[in-house]
Design a protein around this motif. Structure first.
Motif, PDB file in Angstrom:
ATOM      1  N   CYS A 136       0.821  -1.211   0.000  1.00  0.00           N
ATOM      2  CA  CYS A 136       0.000   0.000   0.000  1.00  0.00           C
ATOM      3  C   CYS A 136       0.853   1.258   0.000  1.00  0.00           C
ATOM      4  CB  CYS A 136      -0.945   0.001   1.190  1.00  0.00           C
ATOM      5  SG  CYS A 136      -0.127   0.204   2.798  1.00  0.00           S
ATOM      6  N   GLY A 137       2.082   1.169   0.499  1.00  0.00           N
ATOM      7  CA  GLY A 137       2.971   2.318   0.475  1.00  0.00           C
ATOM      8  C   GLY A 137       3.001   3.111   1.758  1.00  0.00           C
ATOM      9  N   ARG A 138       2.153   2.793   2.714  1.00  0.00           N
ATOM     10  CA  ARG A 138       2.139   3.504   3.994  1.00  0.00           C
ATOM     11  C   ARG A 138       2.782   2.622   5.055  1.00  0.00           C
ATOM     12  NH1 ARG A 138      -2.800   4.107   1.797  1.00  0.00           N
ATOM     13  NH2 ARG A 138      -3.662   2.458   3.117  1.00  0.00           N
ATOM     14  N   SER A 139       3.688   3.201   5.827  1.00  0.00           N
ATOM     15  CA  SER A 139       4.368   2.440   6.856  1.00  0.00           C
ATOM     16  C   SER A 139       3.431   2.165   8.021  1.00  0.00           C
ATOM     17  CB  SER A 139       5.589   3.205   7.362  1.00  0.00           C
ATOM     18  OG  SER A 139       6.271   2.461   8.352  1.00  0.00           O
ATOM     19  N   PRO A 140       3.255   0.899   8.442  1.00  0.00           N
ATOM     20  CA  PRO A 140       2.395   0.596   9.586  1.00  0.00           C
ATOM     21  C   PRO A 140       2.920   1.266  10.852  1.00  0.00           C
ATOM     22  CG  PRO A 140       3.003  -1.409   8.377  1.00  0.00           C
ATOM     23  CD  PRO A 140       3.877  -0.314   7.866  1.00  0.00           C
ATOM     24  N   ALA A 141       2.016   1.555  11.771  1.00  0.00           N
ATOM     25  CA  ALA A 141       2.414   2.205  13.014  1.00  0.00           C
ATOM     26  C   ALA A 141       3.443   1.377  13.775  1.00  0.00           C
ATOM     27  CB  ALA A 141       1.176   2.449  13.884  1.00  0.00           C
ATOM     28  N   SER A 142       3.369   0.058  13.634  1.00  0.00           N
ATOM     29  CA  SER A 142       4.306  -0.826  14.327  1.00  0.00           C
ATOM     30  C   SER A 142       5.645  -0.952  13.613  1.00  0.00           C
ATOM     31  CB  SER A 142       3.691  -2.217  14.487  1.00  0.00           C
ATOM     32  OG  SER A 142       3.315  -2.731  13.221  1.00  0.00           O
ATOM     33  N   GLY A 143       5.778  -0.286  12.476  1.00  0.00           N
ATOM     34  CA  GLY A 143       7.003  -0.363  11.689  1.00  0.00           C
ATOM     35  C   GLY A 143       6.840  -1.279  10.487  1.00  0.00           C
ATOM     36  N   PRO A 144       7.637  -1.067   9.466  1.00  0.00           N
ATOM     37  CA  PRO A 144       7.505  -1.860   8.245  1.00  0.00           C
ATOM     38  C   PRO A 144       8.079  -3.266   8.384  1.00  0.00           C
ATOM     39  CG  PRO A 144       9.375  -0.391   8.058  1.00  0.00           C
ATOM     40  CD  PRO A 144       8.704  -0.052   9.360  1.00  0.00           C
ATOM     41  N   VAL A 145       7.588  -4.166   7.545  1.00  0.00           N
ATOM     42  CA  VAL A 145       8.195  -5.485   7.375  1.00  0.00           C
ATOM     43  C   VAL A 145       9.023  -5.427   6.098  1.00  0.00           C
ATOM     44  CG1 VAL A 145       7.804  -7.948   7.015  1.00  0.00           C
ATOM     45  CG2 VAL A 145       6.314  -6.647   8.558  1.00  0.00           C
ATOM     46  N   LEU A 146      10.293  -5.719   6.215  1.00  0.00           N
ATOM     47  CA  LEU A 146      11.231  -5.557   5.112  1.00  0.00           C
ATOM     48  C   LEU A 146      11.943  -6.867   4.806  1.00  0.00           C
ATOM     49  CD1 LEU A 146      12.928  -2.269   6.385  1.00  0.00           C
ATOM     50  CD2 LEU A 146      10.993  -2.450   4.809  1.00  0.00           C
ATOM     51  N   ALA A 147      12.380  -7.000   3.576  1.00  0.00           N
ATOM     52  CA  ALA A 147      13.277  -8.088   3.199  1.00  0.00           C
ATOM     53  C   ALA A 147      14.671  -7.511   2.985  1.00  0.00           C
ATOM     54  CB  ALA A 147      12.790  -8.787   1.935  1.00  0.00           C
ATOM     55  N   TRP A 148      15.670  -8.321   3.261  1.00  0.00           N
ATOM     56  CA  TRP A 148      17.071  -7.923   3.094  1.00  0.00           C
ATOM     57  C   TRP A 148      17.783  -8.976   2.265  1.00  0.00           C
ATOM     58  CZ3 TRP A 148      20.984  -4.468   3.904  1.00  0.00           C
ATOM     59  CH2 TRP A 148      22.290  -4.972   3.903  1.00  0.00           C
ATOM     60  N   THR A 149      18.647  -8.546   1.355  1.00  0.00           N
ATOM     61  CA  THR A 149      19.493  -9.476   0.627  1.00  0.00           C
ATOM     62  C   THR A 149      20.877  -8.878   0.465  1.00  0.00           C
ATOM     63  OG1 THR A 149      19.692 -10.854  -1.364  1.00  0.00           O
ATOM     64  CG2 THR A 149      18.865  -8.612  -1.676  1.00  0.00           C
ATOM     65  N   GLN A 150      21.875  -9.735   0.447  1.00  0.00           N
ATOM     66  CA  GLN A 150      23.235  -9.316   0.150  1.00  0.00           C
ATOM     67  C   GLN A 150      23.886 -10.390  -0.700  1.00  0.00           C
ATOM     68  OE1 GLN A 150      24.565  -9.142   4.315  1.00  0.00           O
ATOM     69  NE2 GLN A 150      26.059 -10.757   3.855  1.00  0.00           N
ATOM     70  N   GLY A 151      24.861  -9.983  -1.492  1.00  0.00           N
ATOM     71  CA  GLY A 151      25.516 -10.905  -2.408  1.00  0.00           C
ATOM     72  C   GLY A 151      26.425 -11.888  -1.706  1.00  0.00           C
ATOM     73  N   HIS A 152      26.745 -12.965  -2.407  1.00  0.00           N
ATOM     74  CA  HIS A 152      27.606 -14.004  -1.837  1.00  0.00           C
ATOM     75  C   HIS A 152      28.997 -13.472  -1.506  1.00  0.00           C
ATOM     76  CE1 HIS A 152      24.548 -16.895  -2.637  1.00  0.00           C
ATOM     77  NE2 HIS A 152      24.686 -16.888  -3.946  1.00  0.00           N
ATOM     78  N   ALA A 153      29.427 -12.439  -2.223  1.00  0.00           N
ATOM     79  CA  ALA A 153      30.784 -11.938  -2.020  1.00  0.00           C
ATOM     80  C   ALA A 153      30.906 -11.043  -0.790  1.00  0.00           C
ATOM     81  CB  ALA A 153      31.234 -11.165  -3.262  1.00  0.00           C
ATOM     82  N   VAL A 154      29.793 -10.691  -0.163  1.00  0.00           N
ATOM     83  CA  VAL A 154      29.827  -9.810   1.002  1.00  0.00           C
ATOM     84  C   VAL A 154      30.281 -10.615   2.222  1.00  0.00           C
ATOM     85  CG1 VAL A 154      28.488  -8.306   2.524  1.00  0.00           C
ATOM     86  CG2 VAL A 154      28.000  -8.363   0.066  1.00  0.00           C
TER      87      VAL A 154
END
Length: 266
Positions: A136-154
């Motif tokens: 929806c584009g609006r951050s929930p009052a409890s905070g957003p749920v996010l995904a994180w990714t990083q490359g194998h070389a990190v």
């Protein structure tokens, strides 16, 4: 064709999930290759070679199968290999077609649920007949749920990655680290999570998922808030991003900038 190939490979993975065994280690970060990676890859590559014999292919395990021209197929035959290796049912098959380095077709199939997400440039993103509109584009009052990714070389001690993850964990309601980045993209495109942050993301699976999200209305920025071009060519330092609907982007970029000026320049 890409949908059919992904679903055929997915059926193989689902049927043989309990039989997976490690073929070899890959790199120094603990990643592995299983016999299922190779079997799924054979299915997808056979389909691509049959239908598009003159196209270039870059596949996760087989590497570059070179050809002339501007069209390149990207294949991740088993995104989530480490999950499969420990018996965790979180994995997917990803296929993308890029023209001049930019994705024009993206397909993600999740064998466990049988769902298939697909997108074509300018034609929207879809899952099993339903058009996707993203979060929806609006951050929930409890905070957003996010995904994180990083490359194998990190590396584990990478200062930027540690600062970014720390800032997200501090301010978000949840930060998902799935070991299967394509599943994060399907959730963002479907609107079940609020945003995605990546640091030096892998090139093979990134375009398929990013096109799904983009066609569902998700916008991309660099970690510093600048314009971001989705693609797979070039160094992995060019695949550090923030992705969310427009209304969510400012607050998510604020979280990223809180990581430190050095991290935000990534």
């Amino acid at each position: 064709m890409a949908v059919a190939a992904a679903e055929e490979a997915g059926a193989l993975l689902r049927a043989r999930f309990g039989e997976a065994h490690t073929v070899r280690s890959k790199g120094d970060g603990g990643d592995v290759v299983t016999d299922l990676d190779l079997a799924s890859e054979e299915v997808v590559l056979a389909a691509l070679r049959t239908h598009f014999p003159h196209d270039r292919i870059v596949s996760e395990e087989a590497g570059l199968l070179d050809a002339a021209g501007s069209r390149t197929w990207l294949v991740d035959p088993l995104d989530g290999t480490n999950n499969v290796a420990i018996g965790l049912t979180a994995y997917a098959v990803g296929i993308a077609l890029c023209v001049d380095g930019s994705p024009v077709v993206g397909v993600v199939h999740e064998p466990v649920t049988g769902r298939t997400w697909r997108a074509a440039l300018g034609q929207g993103a879809w899952c099993d007949g339903r058009r996707l509109t993203g979060p929806c584009g609006r951050s929930p009052a409890s905070g957003p749920v996010l995904a994180w990714t990083q490359g194998h070389a990190v590396g584990r001690g990478d200062g930027r990655a540690l600062a970014l993850r720390g800032a997200l964990e501090l301010h978000a309601r949840r930060v998902l680290q799935l070991w299967a980045p394509l599943l994060g993209w399907t959730m963002l495109a479907s609107g079940t999570i609020d945003g995605y942050v990546g640091y030096r993301a892998e090139g093979v699976d990134f375009p398929a998922g990013a096109l799904l999200a983009s066609e569902a209305g998700v916008e991309f920025r660099t970690l510093a808030g600048g314009a971001f071009q989705v693609g797979f060519d070039g160094p992995d330092s060019g695949r550090s991003f923030v992705a969310a609907r427009g209304e969510m982007l400012p607050s998510l970029l604020d979280l990223v900038s809180a990581a430190s000026p050095a991290a935000a320049r990534g």
